[in-house]
Design a protein around this motif. Structure first.
Motif, PDB file in Angstrom:
ATOM      1  N   ASP A 131      51.489  20.234  41.101  1.00  0.00           N
ATOM      2  CA  ASP A 131      50.741  19.599  42.025  1.00  0.00           C
ATOM      3  C   ASP A 131      49.478  19.961  42.403  1.00  0.00           C
ATOM      4  OD1 ASP A 131      50.509  17.173  43.507  1.00  0.00           O
ATOM      5  OD2 ASP A 131      51.337  18.123  45.151  1.00  0.00           O
ATOM      6  N   LYS A 137      41.996  17.578  44.137  1.00  0.00           N
ATOM      7  CA  LYS A 137      42.013  17.302  45.687  1.00  0.00           C
ATOM      8  C   LYS A 137      41.735  18.664  46.098  1.00  0.00           C
ATOM      9  CE  LYS A 137      44.938  13.370  47.001  1.00  0.00           C
ATOM     10  NZ  LYS A 137      45.982  12.855  47.318  1.00  0.00           N
ATOM     11  N   LYS A 207      51.732  13.432  36.482  1.00  0.00           N
ATOM     12  CA  LYS A 207      50.842  13.567  37.516  1.00  0.00           C
ATOM     13  C   LYS A 207      49.098  12.910  36.823  1.00  0.00           C
ATOM     14  CE  LYS A 207      48.241  15.624  41.133  1.00  0.00           C
ATOM     15  NZ  LYS A 207      48.355  16.533  42.414  1.00  0.00           N
ATOM     16  N   ARG A 221      47.694   6.287  43.173  1.00  0.00           N
ATOM     17  CA  ARG A 221      48.073   7.687  43.338  1.00  0.00           C
ATOM     18  C   ARG A 221      48.653   8.076  44.492  1.00  0.00           C
ATOM     19  NH1 ARG A 221      43.436  12.528  42.476  1.00  0.00           N
ATOM     20  NH2 ARG A 221      44.993  14.259  43.224  1.00  0.00           N
TER      21      ARG A 221
HETATM   22  N1  GLY Z   1      49.492  15.678  45.830  1.00  0.00           N
HETATM   23  C1  GLY Z   1      49.296  14.626  45.740  1.00  0.00           C
HETATM   24  C2  GLY Z   1      47.909  14.063  44.981  1.00  0.00           C
HETATM   25  O1  GLY Z   1      47.099  14.931  44.361  1.00  0.00           O
HETATM   26  O2  GLY Z   1      47.386  12.899  44.993  1.00  0.00           O
END
Ligand code: GLY
Length: 342
Positions: A131, A137, A207, A221
Motif C-alpha cells: 500500500d 500519496k 493497487k 481510488r
Molecule cells: N492507501 C490508499 C491509497 O493509496 O489510495
C-alpha cells in the motif's frame, strides 16, 4: 536484473510511469538501478529499520525519529536543511528506505525540496509493499489530524525486497495482512492460496490499476479505503493506549472491513454468504473481526463522520451486487444499530 526470482508491476501514468519490483535479495539490483542513473543520493530511513543500502555512488544516510512522530513539518524542515548541507540538487535522488512513515515523509520531502525531485521507495514492511509505498500519496501529520499536509508525487521506482520481511515484527506482519485482506474484495482473486511473492505482486497489480485510472482519488481510488472508515476511528482511539493494547493499522482495517460487510448486510446490499466470505478471508489471515473491548463506541460515530471521504455525513465503502462502491449519506441510526450489535 539478477537471476534471482522477481516480478515487476508497472504503475502506468504516462511519462510518470514507474516499475514496482518484487522479489528476494534485491539490494544489489537497487544499487545497479540507482548508480546507473544518479550521481548523488540521500537515503532517508529510521534507526529501527534493520536494513541498510550500500550504494556505488556518493550517498549519505539521514535518520529520522522513530514511529509516527517522524511525520511532522518539523522533521521535514530538519531533513530538508540537512539535504541542502549535503549539497543535494534537483538532478539527484532521495531514497526512502522503510515502512509507510518513511515513504510518506521521504516522498513529501522529495515533492517540495527544489520544488520537486526524484525519489524512490524501498519498502521494508508488508504494509508498505502492498500500500503505502505505491501510488504517490505523501503526507505528514498535524496536531489536528493524520496526513493533513501532503502531495501526490509519484516515485521513480519502488522496490519490495521480501527478504526484509524476515525481520518484521509479528504485529507489523499482521498490519500488512489487514491490507492484503482488503484486496481480496477489490478483485475476484483468491489471494490466500498464492505464495507470499505472488500475493504481494497481485495486491500491487490491483493497487496499480486503481492508481493508474484515478491518480488523485477523484473517484474509484477511494475504494482502496474499504474498511478504513471504522478502521481509522479504531486507530485514533488507540493512540493513547499501550502498544500491546492498540491495534495496528491493518488489524483495525480488518475489523473495519467486517463492520462494513455487516452494514452492507443490514442495508440488503449483500447476503449472509457474502458476509461469511468476509469472515473467512479475515480469519484466513489470522486476524480478528471484533472491536477491542477498550473501544468507546459512542465517540466512534463522531470520528467516522469526520472521515476524509465524508462530506459531513456518514460515508462508507460498501460491498454490493456490483462490487464495492462509495455510499454517502448513510443514516446515523442504521450505523448505530450495526455498531451496537457488533
Ligand atoms: N492507501 C490508499 C491509497 O493509496 O489510495
Amino acid at each position: 536484473m539478477s537471476s534471482k526470482e522477481f516480478s515487476t508491476v508497472e504503475v502506468s501514468l504516462g511519462d510518470r510511469s514507474y516499475p514496482v519490483v518484487v522479489g528476494y535479495d534485491l539490494f544489489a539490483e537497487i544499487d545497479r538501478y540507482v548508480s546507473s542513473r544518479y550521481e548523488k543520493v540521500a537515503v532517508i530511513t529510521q534507526a529501527e529499520i534493520p536494513w541498510q543500502l550500500d550504494l556505488s555512488v556518493e550517498f549519505e544516510v539521514f535518520t529520522i525519529p522513530g514511529g509516527e512522530d517522524a511525520k511532522s513539518l518539523r522533521v521535514v524542515d530538519e531533513v530538508s536543511s540537512k539535504l541542502a548541507q549535503f549539497g543535494l540538487k534537483r538532478n539527484h535522488l532521495i531514497v526512502a528506505l522503510g515502512g509507510g512513515v518513511v515513504t510518506d515523509l521521504g516522498g513529501f520531502v522529495a515533492s517540495t525540496y527544489y520544488r520537486g525531485m526524484d525519489y524512490m521507495n524501498v519498502a521494508t514492511t508488508l504494509l508498505g509493499m502492498v500500500d503505502a509505498a505505491i501510488g504517490g500519496k505523501t503526507a505528514v501529520n498535524l496536531r489536528e489530524g493524520k496526513n493533513l499536509v501532503g502531495s501526490f508525487w509519484q516515485p521513480k521506482a519502488v522496490f519490495c525486497d521480501l527478504e526484509t520481511l524476515k525481520t518484521l515484527p509479528e504485529s507489523q506482519r499482521r498490519s500488512g495482512f489487514g491490507e492484503m485482506a482488503k484486496y481480496s474484495f477489490l478483485s475476484s482473486y483468491t489471494l490466500q492460496d498464492l505464495s507470499l511473492m505472488d500475493q504481494v505482486t497481485k495486491c500491487i497489480e490491483i493497487k496499480a490499476g486503481y492508481v493508474a485510472s484515478d491518480e488523485r482519488e477523484g473517484g474509484r481510488r477511494a475504494l482502496l479505503n474499504y474498511g478504513h472508515t471504522l478502521g481509522h476511528a479504531i486507530e485514533a482511539q488507540g493512540f493513547d493506549r499501550s502498544l500491546t493494547q492498540r491495534l495496528t493499522h491493518g488489524e483495525a482495517v480488518a475489523v473495519g472491513i467486517y463492520f462494513a460487510a455487516k452494514l452492507a448486510l443490514s442495508m440488503d446490499r449483500i447476503d449472509e454468504t457474502r458476509l461469511e466470505e468476509h469472515l473467512q478471508v479475515i480469519h484466513g489471515y489470522g486476524l480478528n473481526e471484533q472491536l477491542p473491548n477498550w473501544i468507546q463506541r459512542d465517540s466512534l460515530l463522531d470520528y467516522m463522520k469526520r472521515d476524509k471521504k465524508s462530506t459531513g455525513t456518514l460515508t462508507f465503502v460498501l460491498d454490493g451486487k456490483e462490487g464495492l462502491e462509495v455510499v454517502r449519506d448513510i443514516s446515523e441510526s442504521v450505523v448505530q444499530e450495526v455498531l451496537s450489535e457488533f
